[in-house]
Design an enzyme around this catalytic site. Structure first.
Site, PDB file in Angstrom:
ATOM      1  N   PHE A 131       3.780  47.397  80.991  1.00  0.00           N
ATOM      2  CA  PHE A 131       5.197  47.309  80.639  1.00  0.00           C
ATOM      3  C   PHE A 131       6.031  46.562  81.682  1.00  0.00           C
ATOM      4  CE2 PHE A 131       3.746  51.257  78.489  1.00  0.00           C
ATOM      5  CZ  PHE A 131       3.930  50.830  77.180  1.00  0.00           C
ATOM      6  N   HIS A 147      12.264  45.979  77.885  1.00  0.00           N
ATOM      7  CA  HIS A 147      12.592  47.406  77.909  1.00  0.00           C
ATOM      8  C   HIS A 147      12.575  47.977  79.328  1.00  0.00           C
ATOM      9  CE1 HIS A 147      13.775  50.161  74.904  1.00  0.00           C
ATOM     10  NE2 HIS A 147      12.652  50.808  74.706  1.00  0.00           N
ATOM     11  N   MET A 196       7.750  58.347  78.909  1.00  0.00           N
ATOM     12  CA  MET A 196       8.004  57.165  78.099  1.00  0.00           C
ATOM     13  C   MET A 196       9.512  57.099  77.872  1.00  0.00           C
ATOM     14  SD  MET A 196       5.146  55.810  78.059  1.00  0.00           S
ATOM     15  CE  MET A 196       5.147  54.450  76.902  1.00  0.00           C
TER      16      MET A 196
END
Length: 190
Positions: free
Chosen positions: A14, A19, A64
C-alpha cells in the site's frame, strides 16, 4: 498535547498509493525531525515528541483504513487528548491532485477511515487536512484507484503536497491558530 493522525493501510503493497497519503505526510515529518513511531498500543503505531516547543503525538493506525477509529479513539482517551487538539490527514477524491483543504470540522465525505474515527469519537468536530487525489478519469473502480500507486509524474506533485501539508501542521503547532493556517495553506500547491 497535539495529536496528528495520518490515515492509510498497513503493508508494503500500500506504500505510495493514493489511500496512504496520510501515512506519507506523517512519515515525512518523522524523517525530517529524526523521530520514529517507536510505540504500539490500541492498534496504533505512535510516538510522542516535542515540535516547536509543543508536545505532539503522531499516530498511524495499524488497522485497515475502515477501522482507523479503533486505534485513534483509545489512544486519545488513554493520553487524555482533547478533541480540539486532533488533526487527521487523509486522501480526498473530491479535491484535485495537488490541492489540500484544511477544515475545522465536517462530515466523513464518504471516506471510510474518517467514518470510523467519527463513529468511535462520537463527533465530527475535529480538524482535518484533506489531500486531493482526484477521481479516476478512465472509469476505473474507486477501490482500485485509491489502492493504485502514484505514477512517477504524480509522485513529483504529491511530494510537494506532502511537504506543504507538513509545513501547515508545523505552522499550526507553532501558532495554535488553525484559522490563520487555513487561510495561508488552503488551495493548490505551486
Amino acid at each position: 498535547m497535539k495529536c496528528i493522525v495520518g490515515l492509510g493501510n498497513i503493508g508494503k503493497r500500500f506504500e505510495q498509493t493514493r489511500h496512504n497519503i496520510g501515512f506519507e505526510v506523517i512519515d515525512f515529518m518523522l524523517e525530517q525531525n529524526r523521530f520514529s513511531l517507536d510505540k504500539q498500543k490500541f492498534k496504533g503505531a505512535y510516538t510522542i515528541e516535542r515540535l516547536a516547543g509543543e508536545k505532539v503525538m503522531f499516530i498511524e493506525p495499524m488497522t485497515m483504513m475502515n477501522l482507523s477509529g479503533e486505534a485513534v479513539a483509545p489512544l486519545m482517551k488513554y493520553y487524555d487528548i482533547d478533541i480540539e487538539d486532533l488533526i487527521v490527514l487523509y486522501d480526498d477524491l473530491d479535491l484535485p491532485q495537488g490541492e489540500i483543504r484544511l477544515r475545522q470540522k465536517g462530515s466523513a465525505g464518504g471516506h471510510n477511515g474518517m467514518k470510523s474515527i467519527i463513529q468511535m469519537l462520537g463527533t465530527d468536530q475535529f480538524k482535518r487536512i484533506r489531500i486531493g487525489v482526484d477521481r479516476p478519469s478512465n472509469g476505473m473502480a474507486i477501490v482500485d484507484y485509491v489502492l493504485q500507486k502514484f505514477s512517477n509524474q504524480e509522485m513529483e506533485t504529491m511530494n510537494k503536497v506532502i511537504e506543504h501539508s507538513a509545513r501547515a501542521i508545523e505552522a499550526y503547532i507553532e501558532s495554535n491558530r488553525f484559522d490563520r493556517v487555513m487561510n495561508e495553506y488552503n488551495g493548490e500547491i505551486k
